[in-house]
Design a protein around this motif. Structure first.
Motif, PDB file in Angstrom:
ATOM      1  N   THR A 118       0.916  -1.051  -0.292  1.00 22.41           N
ATOM      2  CA  THR A 118      -0.397   0.066  -0.225  1.00 22.41           C
ATOM      3  C   THR A 118       0.489   0.873   0.446  1.00 22.41           C
ATOM      4  OG1 THR A 118      -1.543  -0.995   1.140  1.00 22.41           O
ATOM      5  CG2 THR A 118      -1.505   1.094   1.173  1.00 22.41           C
ATOM      6  N   ARG A 119       1.816   1.203   0.962  1.00 21.49           N
ATOM      7  CA  ARG A 119       2.997   2.550   0.576  1.00 21.49           C
ATOM      8  C   ARG A 119       4.192   2.669   0.106  1.00 21.49           C
ATOM      9  NH1 ARG A 119       1.672   5.285   6.390  1.00 21.49           N
ATOM     10  NH2 ARG A 119       4.320   5.137   6.356  1.00 21.49           N
ATOM     11  N   GLY A 120       4.968   3.262  -0.264  1.00 22.29           N
ATOM     12  CA  GLY A 120       5.757   3.263  -1.046  1.00 22.29           C
ATOM     13  C   GLY A 120       5.705   2.646  -2.357  1.00 22.29           C
ATOM     14  N   SER A 121       7.010   2.742  -3.432  1.00 26.83           N
ATOM     15  CA  SER A 121       7.124   2.107  -4.055  1.00 26.83           C
ATOM     16  C   SER A 121       8.477   1.154  -4.511  1.00 26.83           C
ATOM     17  CB  SER A 121       6.710   3.350  -5.184  1.00 26.83           C
ATOM     18  OG  SER A 121       8.594   3.103  -5.448  1.00 26.83           O
ATOM     19  N   ALA A 122       7.974   0.091  -5.942  1.00 30.74           N
ATOM     20  CA  ALA A 122       9.129  -1.069  -5.256  1.00 30.74           C
ATOM     21  C   ALA A 122      10.662  -0.237  -5.795  1.00 30.74           C
ATOM     22  CB  ALA A 122       8.936  -2.420  -6.828  1.00 30.74           C
ATOM     23  N   GLU A 123      10.919   0.808  -6.225  1.00 25.42           N
ATOM     24  CA  GLU A 123      11.589   1.565  -6.467  1.00 25.42           C
ATOM     25  C   GLU A 123      12.904   2.341  -4.981  1.00 25.42           C
ATOM     26  OE1 GLU A 123       9.777   1.792 -10.086  1.00 25.42           O
ATOM     27  OE2 GLU A 123       9.426   2.009  -8.397  1.00 25.42           O
ATOM     28  N   ILE A 124      11.318   2.571  -4.174  1.00 26.94           N
ATOM     29  CA  ILE A 124      12.217   3.275  -2.818  1.00 26.94           C
ATOM     30  C   ILE A 124      11.698   1.775  -1.868  1.00 26.94           C
ATOM     31  CG2 ILE A 124      10.812   3.585  -0.551  1.00 26.94           C
ATOM     32  CD1 ILE A 124       8.758   5.659  -2.677  1.00 26.94           C
ATOM     33  N   ARG A 125      11.323   0.654  -2.169  1.00 27.98           N
ATOM     34  CA  ARG A 125      11.976  -0.546  -1.791  1.00 27.98           C
ATOM     35  C   ARG A 125      13.463  -0.730  -1.846  1.00 27.98           C
ATOM     36  NH1 ARG A 125       6.717  -3.718   0.635  1.00 27.98           N
ATOM     37  NH2 ARG A 125       7.886  -4.778   1.616  1.00 27.98           N
ATOM     38  N   ASP A 126      13.468  -0.422  -3.233  1.00 31.21           N
ATOM     39  CA  ASP A 126      14.527  -0.898  -3.399  1.00 31.21           C
ATOM     40  C   ASP A 126      16.005  -0.313  -2.763  1.00 31.21           C
ATOM     41  OD1 ASP A 126      13.702  -3.149  -5.474  1.00 31.21           O
ATOM     42  OD2 ASP A 126      14.166  -1.429  -7.103  1.00 31.21           O
ATOM     43  N   ARG A 127      15.681   0.920  -2.226  1.00 31.65           N
ATOM     44  CA  ARG A 127      16.628   1.694  -1.822  1.00 31.65           C
ATOM     45  C   ARG A 127      16.922   1.057  -0.519  1.00 31.65           C
ATOM     46  NH1 ARG A 127      13.939   5.488  -5.818  1.00 31.65           N
ATOM     47  NH2 ARG A 127      13.372   6.787  -3.250  1.00 31.65           N
ATOM     48  N   GLU A 128      15.384   1.461  -0.057  1.00 30.47           N
ATOM     49  CA  GLU A 128      15.553   1.078   1.356  1.00 30.47           C
ATOM     50  C   GLU A 128      16.224  -0.936   1.322  1.00 30.47           C
ATOM     51  OE1 GLU A 128      11.352   2.895   2.558  1.00 30.47           O
ATOM     52  OE2 GLU A 128      11.602   1.063   1.864  1.00 30.47           O
ATOM     53  N   ALA A 129      15.586  -1.411   0.797  1.00 31.74           N
ATOM     54  CA  ALA A 129      16.810  -2.870   0.964  1.00 31.74           C
ATOM     55  C   ALA A 129      18.495  -2.184   0.846  1.00 31.74           C
ATOM     56  CB  ALA A 129      16.621  -3.829  -0.782  1.00 31.74           C
ATOM     57  N   ARG A 130      19.090  -2.132  -0.028  1.00 28.48           N
ATOM     58  CA  ARG A 130      19.969  -1.629  -0.036  1.00 28.48           C
ATOM     59  C   ARG A 130      21.313  -0.989   1.651  1.00 28.48           C
ATOM     60  NH1 ARG A 130      18.591  -0.443  -5.409  1.00 28.48           N
ATOM     61  NH2 ARG A 130      18.501   1.941  -5.339  1.00 28.48           N
ATOM     62  N   ALA A 131      19.568   0.049   1.952  1.00 25.91           N
ATOM     63  CA  ALA A 131      20.447   1.015   3.010  1.00 25.91           C
ATOM     64  C   ALA A 131      20.003  -0.427   4.199  1.00 25.91           C
ATOM     65  CB  ALA A 131      19.575   1.687   3.032  1.00 25.91           C
ATOM     66  N   SER A 132      18.822  -1.359   4.211  1.00 29.12           N
ATOM     67  CA  SER A 132      18.894  -1.748   5.237  1.00 29.12           C
ATOM     68  C   SER A 132      21.037  -3.224   5.438  1.00 29.12           C
ATOM     69  CB  SER A 132      17.790  -2.900   5.601  1.00 29.12           C
ATOM     70  OG  SER A 132      17.522  -3.773   6.043  1.00 29.12           O
ATOM     71  N   ALA A 133      21.060  -3.560   3.986  1.00 23.40           N
ATOM     72  CA  ALA A 133      21.998  -4.690   3.927  1.00 23.40           C
ATOM     73  C   ALA A 133      22.657  -3.529   4.421  1.00 23.40           C
ATOM     74  CB  ALA A 133      22.489  -4.399   2.270  1.00 23.40           C
ATOM     75  N   GLU A 134      23.042  -2.959   4.349  1.00 21.48           N
ATOM     76  CA  GLU A 134      24.258  -1.669   4.695  1.00 21.48           C
ATOM     77  C   GLU A 134      24.731  -1.932   6.653  1.00 21.48           C
ATOM     78  OE1 GLU A 134      27.236   1.988   4.591  1.00 21.48           O
ATOM     79  OE2 GLU A 134      25.230   1.235   3.088  1.00 21.48           O
ATOM     80  N   ILE A 135      23.276  -1.422   6.841  1.00 22.21           N
ATOM     81  CA  ILE A 135      23.085  -1.930   8.659  1.00 22.21           C
ATOM     82  C   ILE A 135      23.838  -2.944   8.633  1.00 22.21           C
ATOM     83  CG2 ILE A 135      21.679  -1.614  10.514  1.00 22.21           C
ATOM     84  CD1 ILE A 135      20.293   1.145   8.560  1.00 22.21           C
ATOM     85  N   MET A 136      22.897  -4.352   8.072  1.00 18.73           N
ATOM     86  CA  MET A 136      23.467  -5.464   8.696  1.00 18.73           C
ATOM     87  C   MET A 136      24.837  -5.770   8.662  1.00 18.73           C
ATOM     88  SD  MET A 136      19.765  -7.096   8.184  1.00 18.73           S
ATOM     89  CE  MET A 136      19.286  -7.109   6.523  1.00 18.73           C
ATOM     90  N   GLY A 137      25.438  -5.590   7.413  1.00 18.42           N
ATOM     91  CA  GLY A 137      26.784  -6.173   7.366  1.00 18.42           C
ATOM     92  C   GLY A 137      26.806  -7.635   6.123  1.00 18.42           C
ATOM     93  N   LEU A 138      25.966  -7.525   5.152  1.00 17.44           N
ATOM     94  CA  LEU A 138      24.827  -8.486   4.333  1.00 17.44           C
ATOM     95  C   LEU A 138      26.067  -8.346   3.499  1.00 17.44           C
ATOM     96  CD1 LEU A 138      21.324  -8.781   3.260  1.00 17.44           C
ATOM     97  CD2 LEU A 138      22.739  -9.736   5.283  1.00 17.44           C
ATOM     98  N   ALA A 139      26.657 -10.043   2.926  1.00 16.19           N
ATOM     99  CA  ALA A 139      27.800  -9.886   2.374  1.00 16.19           C
ATOM    100  C   ALA A 139      27.085 -10.247   0.490  1.00 16.19           C
ATOM    101  CB  ALA A 139      28.544 -11.266   2.157  1.00 16.19           C
TER     102      ALA A 139
END
Length: 242
Positions: A45-66
């Motif tokens: 309902t909220r946001g967009s696929a493009e916004i979620r793409d950016r958020e996923a990248r930011a979260s990956a950096e926070i967690m330290g994903l490979a």
């Protein structure tokens, strides 16, 4: 790149909500962890696929994903069929994880159960050498993870085991709040003027903390995350269970 743990998730943010504390804890212990999201969450309902793409990248950096990839399956409409299984098998053979975390065995969102079933079937099929898959033109070797565990999502499910995440709970919540289009962060500029949903209110953030405290209480720690499994688990020493 070989991973120790691969997390398979129907939507970007499923992993953050359900098992990011466990992810961060193992990364800090020297394990390599990656996420493969099945969809971009484009029906949200909220946001967009493009916004979620950016958020996923930011979260990956926070967690330290490979690594973090997205298979771009159709949100809401992907199925547990051969075409989707082959794509998941390709990821499993690419990263050769020892352990896989996947969506809950049942949940309020139909995609979660579908995602868990797709992941579980694909983990078995990935070990069959007569199924051929290719990566960048090269034939992939068969690979089957040693263990598949389902993280627990919205519905209450009694866990088969819990992981103490007390020391990294703040990092978990930072990873969750990286999806500011989806969750309440306390920032009035983060898009929370959009339609409210089940997960966008302050009460949902309180629920996440309460769920963590509930699971933690059972093992005498502040916060924990819960998992289910269909396999019989063994230990060398009963004191490992204390």
């Amino acid at each position: 790149m070989k991973l120790d743990i691969l997390v398979l998730a129907a939507h970007p943010d499923d992993a953050e909500l359900s098992c990011s504390g466990t992810i961060v804890k193992h990364i800090r212990a020297g394990k390599s962890v990656g996420i493969v999201d099945f969809t971009r969450g484009e029906l949200g309902t909220r946001g967009s696929a493009e916004i979620r793409d950016r958020e996923a990248r930011a979260s990956a950096e926070i967690m330290g994903l490979a690594v973090r990839e997205n298979l771009q399956f159709a949100d809401g409409f992907f199925t547990n069929d051969q075409a989707h299984q082959m794509e998941v098998i390709r990821m499993l053979r690419k990263y050769k994880p020892e352990v896989v975390f996947c969506n809950a065995k049942e949940d309020r969102h139909p995609d979660h159960q579908k995602g868990g079933e797709l992941a579980t079937v694909s983990c078995f099929l990935a070990g069959l050498k007569k199924i051929e898959t290719f990566d960048e033109g090269h034939t992939q070797e068969a690979w089957r993870p040693k263990a598949v565990y389902q993280y627990i999502q919205s519905n209450y499910i009694a866990p088969d085991f819990v992981v103490d995440c007390s020391e990294v709970w703040d990092v978990k919540m930072a990873a969750v709040k990286a999806f500011s289009s989806q969750f309440f962060t306390g920032d009035t500029a983060d898009g929370n003027a959009e339609d409210q949903t089940f997960i966008s209110t302050p009460a949902f953030v309180e629920f996440l903390n309460a769920r963590g405290r509930e699971y933690g209480q059972h093992i005498g720690v502040q916060y924990a995350e819960g998992f289910t499994t269909t396999r019989l688990m063994g230990v060398d020493d009963v004191f490992d269970l204390i």
